[in-house]
Motif scaffolding. Structure first.
Motif, PDB file in Angstrom:
ATOM      1  N   GLY A 415       0.563  -1.198  -0.590  1.00  0.00           N
ATOM      2  CA  GLY A 415      -0.033   0.189  -0.044  1.00  0.00           C
ATOM      3  C   GLY A 415       0.540   1.124  -0.037  1.00  0.00           C
ATOM      4  N   LEU A 416       1.809   1.007   0.984  1.00  0.00           N
ATOM      5  CA  LEU A 416       2.900   1.998   0.568  1.00  0.00           C
ATOM      6  C   LEU A 416       4.098   2.597   0.203  1.00  0.00           C
ATOM      7  CD1 LEU A 416       2.822   5.499   2.523  1.00  0.00           C
ATOM      8  CD2 LEU A 416       3.835   4.140   4.167  1.00  0.00           C
ATOM      9  N   ILE A 417       4.623   1.542   0.184  1.00  0.00           N
ATOM     10  CA  ILE A 417       6.139   1.692  -0.460  1.00  0.00           C
ATOM     11  C   ILE A 417       6.233   1.717  -2.030  1.00  0.00           C
ATOM     12  CG2 ILE A 417       7.995   0.350  -0.293  1.00  0.00           C
ATOM     13  CD1 ILE A 417       7.769   1.720   2.169  1.00  0.00           C
ATOM     14  N   GLN A 418       4.969   0.798  -2.521  1.00  0.00           N
ATOM     15  CA  GLN A 418       4.925   0.349  -3.462  1.00  0.00           C
ATOM     16  C   GLN A 418       3.592   1.234  -4.072  1.00  0.00           C
ATOM     17  OE1 GLN A 418       6.526  -2.198  -5.400  1.00  0.00           O
ATOM     18  NE2 GLN A 418       7.816  -2.124  -3.765  1.00  0.00           N
ATOM     19  N   GLY A 419       3.205   1.705  -2.894  1.00  0.00           N
ATOM     20  CA  GLY A 419       2.267   2.962  -3.934  1.00  0.00           C
ATOM     21  C   GLY A 419       0.988   2.485  -4.546  1.00  0.00           C
ATOM     22  N   ARG A 420       1.006   1.028  -4.145  1.00  0.00           N
ATOM     23  CA  ARG A 420      -0.149   0.320  -4.748  1.00  0.00           C
ATOM     24  C   ARG A 420      -1.928   0.873  -4.224  1.00  0.00           C
ATOM     25  NH1 ARG A 420      -0.526  -3.281  -8.042  1.00  0.00           N
ATOM     26  NH2 ARG A 420      -2.065  -4.141  -7.546  1.00  0.00           N
ATOM     27  N   GLY A 421      -1.842   1.926  -2.610  1.00  0.00           N
ATOM     28  CA  GLY A 421      -3.044   2.577  -2.283  1.00  0.00           C
ATOM     29  C   GLY A 421      -3.643   1.205  -1.711  1.00  0.00           C
ATOM     30  N   ALA A 422      -5.121   1.860  -1.501  1.00  0.00           N
ATOM     31  CA  ALA A 422      -6.172   1.125  -1.381  1.00  0.00           C
ATOM     32  C   ALA A 422      -6.415  -0.542  -2.107  1.00  0.00           C
ATOM     33  CB  ALA A 422      -7.656   1.422  -1.636  1.00  0.00           C
ATOM     34  N   GLN A 423      -6.503  -0.593  -2.945  1.00  0.00           N
ATOM     35  CA  GLN A 423      -5.979  -1.957  -3.786  1.00  0.00           C
ATOM     36  C   GLN A 423      -4.653  -2.566  -2.888  1.00  0.00           C
ATOM     37  OE1 GLN A 423      -7.512  -3.538  -5.452  1.00  0.00           O
ATOM     38  NE2 GLN A 423      -6.662  -5.676  -5.688  1.00  0.00           N
ATOM     39  N   GLY A 424      -3.768  -2.441  -2.445  1.00  0.00           N
ATOM     40  CA  GLY A 424      -2.040  -2.823  -2.541  1.00  0.00           C
ATOM     41  C   GLY A 424      -3.194  -3.263  -0.473  1.00  0.00           C
ATOM     42  N   MET A 425      -3.758  -2.722   0.213  1.00  0.00           N
ATOM     43  CA  MET A 425      -3.926  -2.615   1.241  1.00  0.00           C
ATOM     44  C   MET A 425      -4.941  -4.636   1.852  1.00  0.00           C
ATOM     45  SD  MET A 425      -2.020  -0.514   3.104  1.00  0.00           S
ATOM     46  CE  MET A 425      -2.803  -0.946   4.984  1.00  0.00           C
ATOM     47  N   ILE A 426      -5.953  -4.222   0.105  1.00  0.00           N
ATOM     48  CA  ILE A 426      -6.898  -5.409   0.177  1.00  0.00           C
ATOM     49  C   ILE A 426      -6.423  -6.163  -0.229  1.00  0.00           C
ATOM     50  CG2 ILE A 426      -8.295  -5.039  -1.716  1.00  0.00           C
ATOM     51  CD1 ILE A 426      -9.909  -4.813   1.529  1.00  0.00           C
ATOM     52  N   GLU A 427      -5.344  -6.323  -0.796  1.00  0.00           N
ATOM     53  CA  GLU A 427      -3.981  -7.715  -1.279  1.00  0.00           C
ATOM     54  C   GLU A 427      -3.642  -8.060  -0.450  1.00  0.00           C
ATOM     55  OE1 GLU A 427      -2.093  -6.093  -4.739  1.00  0.00           O
ATOM     56  OE2 GLU A 427      -3.856  -5.923  -6.447  1.00  0.00           O
ATOM     57  N   ALA A 428      -3.531  -7.277   0.674  1.00  0.00           N
ATOM     58  CA  ALA A 428      -3.003  -7.844   2.289  1.00  0.00           C
ATOM     59  C   ALA A 428      -3.716  -8.810   3.045  1.00  0.00           C
ATOM     60  CB  ALA A 428      -1.856  -6.932   2.872  1.00  0.00           C
ATOM     61  N   ALA A 429      -4.997  -8.138   2.909  1.00  0.00           N
ATOM     62  CA  ALA A 429      -5.290  -8.872   3.651  1.00  0.00           C
ATOM     63  C   ALA A 429      -6.274 -10.038   2.628  1.00  0.00           C
ATOM     64  CB  ALA A 429      -7.123  -7.909   4.146  1.00  0.00           C
ATOM     65  N   LEU A 430      -6.225 -10.233   1.762  1.00  0.00           N
ATOM     66  CA  LEU A 430      -6.508 -10.979   1.215  1.00  0.00           C
ATOM     67  C   LEU A 430      -5.093 -11.963   1.422  1.00  0.00           C
ATOM     68  CD1 LEU A 430      -7.478 -13.458  -1.278  1.00  0.00           C
ATOM     69  CD2 LEU A 430      -6.098 -12.212  -2.701  1.00  0.00           C
ATOM     70  N   LEU A 431      -4.411 -11.918   1.234  1.00  0.00           N
ATOM     71  CA  LEU A 431      -3.191 -12.685   1.869  1.00  0.00           C
ATOM     72  C   LEU A 431      -3.127 -13.373   3.167  1.00  0.00           C
ATOM     73  CD1 LEU A 431       0.051 -13.571   0.792  1.00  0.00           C
ATOM     74  CD2 LEU A 431       0.803 -11.505   1.693  1.00  0.00           C
ATOM     75  N   GLY A 432      -3.617 -12.598   3.904  1.00  0.00           N
ATOM     76  CA  GLY A 432      -3.203 -13.243   5.900  1.00  0.00           C
ATOM     77  C   GLY A 432      -4.359 -13.541   5.540  1.00  0.00           C
ATOM     78  N   VAL A 433      -5.566 -13.871   5.133  1.00  0.00           N
ATOM     79  CA  VAL A 433      -6.772 -14.877   5.540  1.00  0.00           C
ATOM     80  C   VAL A 433      -6.473 -15.820   4.759  1.00  0.00           C
ATOM     81  CG1 VAL A 433      -8.487 -13.165   6.057  1.00  0.00           C
ATOM     82  CG2 VAL A 433      -8.209 -13.995   3.317  1.00  0.00           C
ATOM     83  N   PHE A 434      -6.125 -15.637   3.494  1.00  0.00           N
ATOM     84  CA  PHE A 434      -5.745 -17.023   2.400  1.00  0.00           C
ATOM     85  C   PHE A 434      -4.093 -17.983   3.500  1.00  0.00           C
ATOM     86  CE2 PHE A 434      -3.060 -19.333  -0.501  1.00  0.00           C
ATOM     87  CZ  PHE A 434      -3.547 -20.120  -0.689  1.00  0.00           C
ATOM     88  N   VAL A 435      -2.854 -17.744   3.636  1.00  0.00           N
ATOM     89  CA  VAL A 435      -2.434 -18.188   4.514  1.00  0.00           C
ATOM     90  C   VAL A 435      -3.765 -18.838   5.764  1.00  0.00           C
ATOM     91  CG1 VAL A 435      -0.677 -18.372   5.347  1.00  0.00           C
ATOM     92  CG2 VAL A 435      -0.086 -16.422   3.810  1.00  0.00           C
ATOM     93  N   ALA A 436      -3.605 -18.063   6.463  1.00  0.00           N
ATOM     94  CA  ALA A 436      -3.935 -18.126   8.442  1.00  0.00           C
ATOM     95  C   ALA A 436      -5.376 -19.656   7.238  1.00  0.00           C
ATOM     96  CB  ALA A 436      -5.158 -17.098   8.340  1.00  0.00           C
ATOM     97  N   ALA A 437      -6.245 -19.500   6.394  1.00  0.00           N
ATOM     98  CA  ALA A 437      -7.308 -20.801   6.072  1.00  0.00           C
ATOM     99  C   ALA A 437      -6.795 -22.146   5.368  1.00  0.00           C
ATOM    100  CB  ALA A 437      -8.633 -20.219   4.757  1.00  0.00           C
ATOM    101  N   VAL A 438      -6.473 -21.493   4.882  1.00  0.00           N
ATOM    102  CA  VAL A 438      -4.805 -23.413   4.733  1.00  0.00           C
ATOM    103  C   VAL A 438      -4.096 -24.206   6.235  1.00  0.00           C
ATOM    104  CG1 VAL A 438      -3.571 -24.166   3.451  1.00  0.00           C
ATOM    105  CG2 VAL A 438      -4.362 -22.418   2.048  1.00  0.00           C
ATOM    106  N   LEU A 439      -3.171 -22.618   6.331  1.00  0.00           N
ATOM    107  CA  LEU A 439      -3.168 -23.692   7.848  1.00  0.00           C
ATOM    108  C   LEU A 439      -3.934 -24.473   8.940  1.00  0.00           C
ATOM    109  CD1 LEU A 439       0.597 -21.188   8.653  1.00  0.00           C
ATOM    110  CD2 LEU A 439       0.114 -23.638   7.241  1.00  0.00           C
ATOM    111  N   GLN A 440      -5.309 -22.877   9.301  1.00  0.00           N
ATOM    112  CA  GLN A 440      -6.244 -23.591  10.093  1.00  0.00           C
ATOM    113  C   GLN A 440      -6.514 -24.513   9.833  1.00  0.00           C
ATOM    114  OE1 GLN A 440      -5.771 -22.471  13.217  1.00  0.00           O
ATOM    115  NE2 GLN A 440      -5.334 -20.541  13.184  1.00  0.00           N
TER     116      GLN A 440
END
Length: 457
Positions: A415-440
């Motif tokens: 979101g901040l360093i790569q300048g993707r803004g809100a789209q980058g923030m929501i992609e990070a949220a997707l990454l977090g829940v995806f990894v958590a889901a697979v492992l759980q």
């Protein structure tokens, strides 16, 4: 040729039992997000630029609420186990223990958060006027923490007793009250001046306070909560809070992680925080359906676990996972198809903040949210089923790793360093829940198989 039988967990009786319990719980949990969504809609119509003040105020409050909801979960798990062994009439001691702790916890957190709100947000690098507005919302909302904790423990107890409709009716009464308060305080109806974000905070706190009275009346007259009950096992108190402690840590990781992403979004700009905040509000509303499935799965697993029924544990766990996937795919498809009407429901079509048209920007984010919702549901259902089997710390470790060690740095980078803004923030949220889901889910299958082998030996 013999016809292949359905899996045991897919029997009609199993599905009916899950639906009977999960639908009212999901509807009840949705009331919590509907209050927040009502707040967001009113602000979106009256003062869209003030939504970041409310969202950022939930950084310390979200951690407090997540910790409280987790630590109080032991009330639900132990009551479900007593119900599974036909000793539900003994559950009063479990509820009373949880109630007193809820009151003490809410009061203690208020005493901590109220004076620390100002220094906290000024230290995060916000502009002084933004920091003070966020701190003001936090102070007001902290006054409602006792109400949140008490209503939470009451709702969990009713659900474990398989009486979730009582909680549903009370909470939707709260939604109506919250809407009335929003109209009075945020929009400035009647004798009140418009309060903006502070009005949202007062509406939430006032509603939570009123709900304490209604919940306790229902508990007194409709449950065995205050009936005399025999003493429990020596380790019952310790177990009640140890079960909840693992969930508390998970909730702190998930809620704290998501709420800290609002801080990162504010560092980028208030516009990014606003559209990202609206997107996560809708993601949170979808999550309430999964919380219903997860809670119902947890109750059913705990009942079977209390009976020592390994087959029942396996069936309840797997049905919960499959139901989560199916509901997630349906919700995701609907969110994708109706992303533009959903965005217009939250903000006016002509709403502009800075140089950003809010509605089109929000609609674009909902494409990623539509993908994320299924994984968000899976990580919740699987972790709740694991705790119902007594596995506490590994699910918590997965949540800490997924949301703190992965999602927050990813949000900062994308979101901040790569300048993707809100789209980058929501992609990070997707990454977090995806990894958590697979492992759980993988851990749930392993734990369930081990319990089955142990009982069969």
């Amino acid at each position: 040729m013999t016809q292949r039988a359905w899996p045991a967990w897919a029997r009609a009786s199993q599905i009916t039992d899950l639906l009977r319990l999960s639908v009212p719980i999901a509807v009840t949990r949705a009331s919590m997000m509907l209050m927040g969504l009502t707040d967001a809609i009113v602000l979106g119509r009256m003062a869209p630029g003030e939504l970041p003040f409310v969202l950022n105020s939930w950084l310390p409050l979200g951690i407090a609420l997540g910790f409280g909801m987790g630590i109080l979960l032991g009330v639900q798990v132990l009551t479900s186990e007593l119900m599974g062994s036909n000793r539900g009439h003994e559950s009063g001691r479990v509820f009373r223990r949880g109630l007193w702790f809820a009151i003490a916890l809410g009061a203690g957190l208020t005493v901590i958060l109220y004076p620390l709100a100002g220094p906290l947000f000024h230290s995060l690098g916000f502009a002084p006027d933004v920091a003070e507005s966020v701190a003001s919302c936090t102070r007001i909302l902290s006054l409602g923490l006792i109400g949140f904790m008490v209503t939470t423990v009451c709702g969990m107890y009713l659900e474990a007793l398989r009486r979730p409709l009582i909680s549903t009716a009370i909470m939707y009464g709260g939604v109506v009250v919250n809407l009335v308060f929003n109209i009075l305080f945020v929009a400035g109806a009647g004798p009140f001046e418009p309060m903006g974000a502070d009005g949202v905070a007062w509406a939430t706190t006032g509603t939570r306070t009123l709900l304490i009275v209604v919940f306790l009346i229902a508990i007194v007259f409709l449950t065995p909560a205050f009936a005399k009950s025999p003493e429990g096992p020596e380790d019952e108190t310790k177990r009640q809070f140890s079960v909840g402690l693992g969930t508390a840590i998970s909730n702190v990781a998930e809620w704290g992680g998501f709420n800290f992403t609002y801080v990162i979004a504010t560092w980028i700009s208030l516009q990014v925080n606003t559209v990202y905040g609206y997107a996560t509000q809708l993601m949170g509303l979808a999550f309430m359906a999964f919380l219903g499935i997860g809670t119902a799965t947890s109750v059913r697993v705990a009942e079977a676990y209390g009976r020592g029924d390994a087959q029942g544990v396996a069936e309840a766990s797997r049905l919960g996972v499959v139901a989560t996937v199916l509901i997630g795919l349906i919700i995701g498809l609907l969110m994708f198809v109706f992303r533009e009407p959903l965005s217009l429901m939250l903000v006016r079509g002509d709403a502009v903040l800075g140089d950003m048209m809010l509605a089109p920007a929000l609609a674009a984010l909902l494409i990623t949210v539509a993908i994320a919702v299924t994984f968000d549901g899976l990580q919740a259902t699987a972790s709740m089923a694991l705790r119902a089997q007594g596995m506490i710390w590994l699910p918590s470790a997965i949540h800490v790793g997924s949301f703190f060690a992965l999602m927050i740095p990813a949000g900062y980078w994308l979101g901040l360093i790569q300048g993707r803004g809100a789209q980058g923030m929501i992609e990070a949220a997707l990454l977090g829940v995806f990894v958590a889901a697979v492992l759980q889910v993988a851990l749930l299958e392993y734990k369930t198989a081990r319990f089955y082998q142990k009982r069969a030996a």
